[in-house]
Design an enzyme around this catalytic site. Sequence first.
Site, PDB file in Angstrom:
ATOM      1  N   ARG A  55       8.827  24.520   7.468  1.00  0.00           N
ATOM      2  CA  ARG A  55       9.801  25.839   7.807  1.00  0.00           C
ATOM      3  C   ARG A  55       9.635  26.581   8.776  1.00  0.00           C
ATOM      4  O   ARG A  55      10.633  27.355   9.159  1.00  0.00           O
ATOM      5  CB  ARG A  55       9.869  26.449   6.292  1.00  0.00           C
ATOM      6  CG  ARG A  55      11.263  27.371   6.354  1.00  0.00           C
ATOM      7  CD  ARG A  55      11.429  27.955   4.948  1.00  0.00           C
ATOM      8  NE  ARG A  55      10.425  27.760   3.899  1.00  0.00           N
ATOM      9  CZ  ARG A  55       9.550  28.899   3.641  1.00  0.00           C
ATOM     10  NH1 ARG A  55       9.604  29.792   4.343  1.00  0.00           N
ATOM     11  NH2 ARG A  55       8.576  28.606   2.820  1.00  0.00           N
ATOM     12  N   TYR A 106      36.628  32.421  13.634  1.00  0.00           N
ATOM     13  CA  TYR A 106      36.217  31.569  12.529  1.00  0.00           C
ATOM     14  C   TYR A 106      36.370  31.889  11.178  1.00  0.00           C
ATOM     15  O   TYR A 106      35.628  32.895  10.673  1.00  0.00           O
ATOM     16  CB  TYR A 106      34.649  30.896  13.065  1.00  0.00           C
ATOM     17  CG  TYR A 106      34.507  29.559  12.030  1.00  0.00           C
ATOM     18  CD1 TYR A 106      35.079  28.520  12.212  1.00  0.00           C
ATOM     19  CD2 TYR A 106      33.443  29.856  10.854  1.00  0.00           C
ATOM     20  CE1 TYR A 106      34.779  27.169  11.246  1.00  0.00           C
ATOM     21  CE2 TYR A 106      33.400  28.638  10.246  1.00  0.00           C
ATOM     22  CZ  TYR A 106      33.882  27.590  10.525  1.00  0.00           C
ATOM     23  OH  TYR A 106      33.704  26.363   9.858  1.00  0.00           O
ATOM     24  N   ASP A 177      30.341  34.400  19.891  1.00  0.00           N
ATOM     25  CA  ASP A 177      30.429  32.795  19.322  1.00  0.00           C
ATOM     26  C   ASP A 177      30.902  31.864  20.333  1.00  0.00           C
ATOM     27  O   ASP A 177      32.292  32.271  21.021  1.00  0.00           O
ATOM     28  CB  ASP A 177      31.506  32.695  18.210  1.00  0.00           C
ATOM     29  CG  ASP A 177      31.607  31.474  17.337  1.00  0.00           C
ATOM     30  OD1 ASP A 177      31.225  30.661  18.107  1.00  0.00           O
ATOM     31  OD2 ASP A 177      31.662  31.494  16.111  1.00  0.00           O
ATOM     32  N   LYS A 202      29.892  21.099  16.688  1.00  0.00           N
ATOM     33  CA  LYS A 202      30.947  20.727  17.782  1.00  0.00           C
ATOM     34  C   LYS A 202      30.440  20.131  18.917  1.00  0.00           C
ATOM     35  O   LYS A 202      30.187  18.986  18.900  1.00  0.00           O
ATOM     36  CB  LYS A 202      31.837  21.896  17.596  1.00  0.00           C
ATOM     37  CG  LYS A 202      32.022  23.123  16.335  1.00  0.00           C
ATOM     38  CD  LYS A 202      32.821  22.540  15.270  1.00  0.00           C
ATOM     39  CE  LYS A 202      32.507  22.847  13.695  1.00  0.00           C
ATOM     40  NZ  LYS A 202      32.879  24.340  13.889  1.00  0.00           N
TER      41      LYS A 202
HETATM   42  C1  PLP Z   1      32.575  25.325  13.100  1.00  0.00           C
HETATM   43  C2  PLP Z   1      32.583  26.632  13.527  1.00  0.00           C
HETATM   44  C3  PLP Z   1      31.676  27.606  13.083  1.00  0.00           C
HETATM   45  C4  PLP Z   1      30.653  27.332  11.901  1.00  0.00           C
HETATM   46  O1  PLP Z   1      29.775  26.367  12.023  1.00  0.00           O
HETATM   47  P1  PLP Z   1      29.217  25.538  10.952  1.00  0.00           P
HETATM   48  O2  PLP Z   1      28.018  24.272  11.651  1.00  0.00           O
HETATM   49  O3  PLP Z   1      30.578  24.652  10.391  1.00  0.00           O
HETATM   50  O4  PLP Z   1      28.355  25.977   9.935  1.00  0.00           O
HETATM   51  C5  PLP Z   1      31.362  28.900  13.445  1.00  0.00           C
HETATM   52  N1  PLP Z   1      32.360  29.394  14.556  1.00  0.00           N
HETATM   53  C6  PLP Z   1      32.961  28.466  15.335  1.00  0.00           C
HETATM   54  C7  PLP Z   1      33.920  28.977  16.340  1.00  0.00           C
HETATM   55  C8  PLP Z   1      33.151  27.137  14.608  1.00  0.00           C
HETATM   56  O5  PLP Z   1      34.092  26.525  15.263  1.00  0.00           O
END
Ligand code: PLP
Length: 383
Positions: A55, A106, A177, A202
């Site tokens: 961890r 998000y 983000d 993504k």
């Molecule tokens: C998908 C997404 C998240 C969350 O991420 P996960 O990997 O699904 O937990 C946060 N911000 C944006 C812009 C996203 O597209």
Amino acid sequence: MTADDLAADHSSKLLHRNTVAVTAGRPARVPDAPLNTPLVPASTYVGGGELGYGRYGNPGWTALEDAIGALEGGRALTYGSGMAAAHVVLELLPVGGTLVIPRHCYLGVAAAAQERAERYGLEVRIVDLTDTDEVLQAADGADIVWLESPTNPMMEVADLTRIGRELRDHPAIFVVDNTFATPLLQTPIALGADIVLHSATKFLSGHSDAVLGALVVPESAGDLYDALEATRKLHGGTPGTLEAYLVLRGIRTLPLRIRQAEANATELATRLADHPSIDAVYYPGLEKDPGHALAKAQMSGFGSLLSIELRDAATADALVEAAELWVHATSLGGVESTFERRRRWAGELPTVPEGLIRMSVGVEDVEDLWDDLTQALDKVPGP
Ligand SMILES: *Cc1c(COP(=O)(O)O)cnc(C)c1O
């Protein structure tokens, strides 16, 4: 092989990002070393070293963090998902603290913020991030200013350059983000961000086969890095070994994927803008888009996400049903083109039109993507 042998060659930062995507996070070049950092499935390590326990660290995380850090121009930490990373940031808020978030962001982040707000007496200030003065006003007295640009799913662009400059000596932690843009198109740390967040699920992964998150802080932010790492250890939101491997493998082709997907998105956005069944196209790459000038100034490309607006929910649902090549699915950033009507999610905001479809354009041949869209559009009720 020690963890140090697996650390990236940091001189890679002097290379172009397209090259760094290929070179960062490799094992040391010694005879018979593998070119890729191997999968190390380990819950524990022989004592006396730095890793200690599964961890606390894994050579695969280190390799991936070296790559993401080098691309963003900072130091990265990886987590089990983008949301796990988001929670680690929200954990920095004191009880009774103040958080600024955009109206459109998000949905998981908005929900997590609201949930915490009730439990810990936080003030959540919701802003229209296209209104820079509103964002800066809300930042006054805030502990965290959280932005996302371009936004999900309205593709709005924040003036990260001005906000980053104004918040540079501000006590608030400025979080960006960067999932939609990726470090190849936008590097928020250079614009003044204190923390960059990625859902590596993504574009960084790029193949719709892994869930993973990352945070990146400036090299100079040692205390912040230590705090974020300590929270990962204690909360246990660590990435999977296989997932870290897959994401690093995905990063190797990120420049190629982005280039092809963006070229496709630009062509489709242009054609869709002229289609009689489409009421609006939201894509900062279009000259008449309200975010175009800002995106052009602070990004090195416009990315491959766009949204289109159809007359109503039924028409939009009919379009996604009629498609054969486009996959009706949530998520984004994979090699395959996917789309979905956003308001099918109960949590999606009423300010997002009922007939809005977010499209994640992949790397297929653009003519096949266009043919499938037009055959599907022919099947839905006309204008
Ligand atoms: C998908 C997404 C998240 C969350 O991420 P996960 O990997 O699904 O937990 C946060 N911000 C944006 C812009 C996203 O597209």
